[in-house]
Design an enzyme around this catalytic site. Structure first.
Site, PDB file in Angstrom:
ATOM      1  N   ASN A  42      -2.200  -1.001   4.720  1.00  0.00           N
ATOM      2  CA  ASN A  42      -1.746  -0.956   5.878  1.00  0.00           C
ATOM      3  C   ASN A  42      -1.604  -2.638   6.288  1.00  0.00           C
ATOM      4  O   ASN A  42      -2.350  -3.307   5.876  1.00  0.00           O
ATOM      5  CB  ASN A  42      -2.790  -0.384   6.929  1.00  0.00           C
ATOM      6  CG  ASN A  42      -4.198  -0.861   6.506  1.00  0.00           C
ATOM      7  OD1 ASN A  42      -4.511  -1.288   5.621  1.00  0.00           O
ATOM      8  ND2 ASN A  42      -5.119  -0.791   7.645  1.00  0.00           N
ATOM      9  N   GLU A  44      -1.150  -4.769   9.711  1.00  0.00           N
ATOM     10  CA  GLU A  44      -1.452  -4.500  11.312  1.00  0.00           C
ATOM     11  C   GLU A  44      -0.712  -5.750  12.017  1.00  0.00           C
ATOM     12  O   GLU A  44      -0.188  -6.590  11.063  1.00  0.00           O
ATOM     13  CB  GLU A  44      -2.934  -4.844  11.604  1.00  0.00           C
ATOM     14  CG  GLU A  44      -3.572  -3.384  10.826  1.00  0.00           C
ATOM     15  CD  GLU A  44      -5.019  -3.362  11.470  1.00  0.00           C
ATOM     16  OE1 GLU A  44      -5.705  -4.031  11.675  1.00  0.00           O
ATOM     17  OE2 GLU A  44      -5.484  -2.308  11.345  1.00  0.00           O
ATOM     18  N   CYS A  53       0.980   1.986   8.342  1.00  0.00           N
ATOM     19  CA  CYS A  53       0.258   2.624   7.380  1.00  0.00           C
ATOM     20  C   CYS A  53       0.227   2.215   5.889  1.00  0.00           C
ATOM     21  O   CYS A  53       1.517   2.129   5.515  1.00  0.00           O
ATOM     22  CB  CYS A  53      -0.253   4.120   7.739  1.00  0.00           C
ATOM     23  SG  CYS A  53      -0.828   4.535   9.242  1.00  0.00           S
ATOM     24  N   GLU A  55       0.135   4.500   3.522  1.00  0.00           N
ATOM     25  CA  GLU A  55       1.155   5.539   2.738  1.00  0.00           C
ATOM     26  C   GLU A  55       2.440   4.983   2.999  1.00  0.00           C
ATOM     27  O   GLU A  55       3.252   5.557   2.153  1.00  0.00           O
ATOM     28  CB  GLU A  55       0.699   6.936   3.485  1.00  0.00           C
ATOM     29  CG  GLU A  55      -0.872   7.249   3.260  1.00  0.00           C
ATOM     30  CD  GLU A  55      -1.920   6.732   4.312  1.00  0.00           C
ATOM     31  OE1 GLU A  55      -1.537   5.751   4.886  1.00  0.00           O
ATOM     32  OE2 GLU A  55      -2.692   7.521   4.668  1.00  0.00           O
ATOM     33  N   CYS A  84      -3.029   9.798   8.439  1.00  0.00           N
ATOM     34  CA  CYS A  84      -2.744  10.330   9.814  1.00  0.00           C
ATOM     35  C   CYS A  84      -1.555  11.226  10.054  1.00  0.00           C
ATOM     36  O   CYS A  84      -0.786  11.375   8.845  1.00  0.00           O
ATOM     37  CB  CYS A  84      -2.449   8.945  10.758  1.00  0.00           C
ATOM     38  SG  CYS A  84      -0.899   8.260  10.299  1.00  0.00           S
ATOM     39  N   CYS A  87       1.823   9.957   8.892  1.00  0.00           N
ATOM     40  CA  CYS A  87       2.237   9.596   7.799  1.00  0.00           C
ATOM     41  C   CYS A  87       2.368  10.961   6.789  1.00  0.00           C
ATOM     42  O   CYS A  87       3.080  11.344   6.034  1.00  0.00           O
ATOM     43  CB  CYS A  87       0.978   8.950   7.019  1.00  0.00           C
ATOM     44  SG  CYS A  87       1.055   7.255   7.217  1.00  0.00           S
TER      45      CYS A  87
HETATM   46  N1  THU Z   1      -4.246   3.582   8.762  1.00  0.00           N
HETATM   47  C1  THU Z   1      -3.727   3.812   7.385  1.00  0.00           C
HETATM   48  O1  THU Z   1      -3.028   2.691   6.824  1.00  0.00           O
HETATM   49  N2  THU Z   1      -3.234   5.067   7.116  1.00  0.00           N
HETATM   50  C2  THU Z   1      -3.746   6.166   7.662  1.00  0.00           C
HETATM   51  O2  THU Z   1      -3.213   7.418   7.389  1.00  0.00           O
HETATM   52  C3  THU Z   1      -4.711   6.158   8.798  1.00  0.00           C
HETATM   53  C4  THU Z   1      -4.720   4.679   9.413  1.00  0.00           C
HETATM   54  C5  THU Z   1      -4.413   2.342   9.099  1.00  0.00           C
HETATM   55  C6  THU Z   1      -3.825   1.973  10.334  1.00  0.00           C
HETATM   56  C7  THU Z   1      -4.841   1.001  11.086  1.00  0.00           C
HETATM   57  O3  THU Z   1      -4.278  -0.281  10.395  1.00  0.00           O
HETATM   58  C8  THU Z   1      -6.064   1.159  10.595  1.00  0.00           C
HETATM   59  O4  THU Z   1      -5.775   2.084   9.290  1.00  0.00           O
HETATM   60  C9  THU Z   1      -6.868   2.000  11.524  1.00  0.00           C
HETATM   61  O5  THU Z   1      -6.111   2.945  12.245  1.00  0.00           O
END
Ligand code: THU
Length: 129
Positions: A42, A44, A53, A55, A84, A87
């Protein structure tokens, strides 16, 4: 590639995350049906909504290399948190039969199932046929 190796790769990808805002690191290792492997983490942003994310970073890299059929994705989080909704929808675009393996930070499997199981009644490219 074996599942155990993909788990190791997802854990190592998780170390490359850029997640200073949530401090929730996610790593992904994606295996294509042709045997190629792509990693994701991920990423940010100070403008929170721009976050991508793990994935999707892995899937989009694979797409750029011409892969559209996926065998498995391993997703690693500290607590075995599952992918999530957005994704899941991106996974469903390409491979409803892909196996999603979710592991915690120790590499222990928290859950496992197909994309179709994660996203029943998915809206997919078939809807345009
Ligand atoms: N996140 C992912 O990388 N994948 C997911 O399926 C769930 C959430 C990340 C996004 C964000 O950077 C952190 O997790 C918290 O939400």
């Amino acid at each position: 590639m074996e599942k155990a190796d993909l788990i190791k790769l997802a854990l190592s990808a998780r170390q490359k995350t850029y997640s200073p805002y949530s401090n929730y690191a996610v790593g992904a290792a994606l295996l294509t049906k042709s045997g190629a492997v792509y990693l994701g983490a991920n990423v940010e942003n100070a403008s929170y909504g721009l976050t991508i994310c793990a994935e999707r970073t892995a899937i989009f890299q694979a797409i750029l290399d011409g892969h559209r059929d996926f065998e498995r994705i391993v997703v690693a989080t500290r607590d075995g948190g599952s992918p999530c909704g957005p994704c899941r929808q991106v996974m469903a675009e390409f491979s409803l039969d892909m196996i999603v393996t979710i592991v915690n930070e120790k590499g222990e499997i928290a859950a496992e199932g197909t994309v179709l199981e994660l996203l029943p009644y998915a809206f997919t490219p078939k809807n345009f046929e």
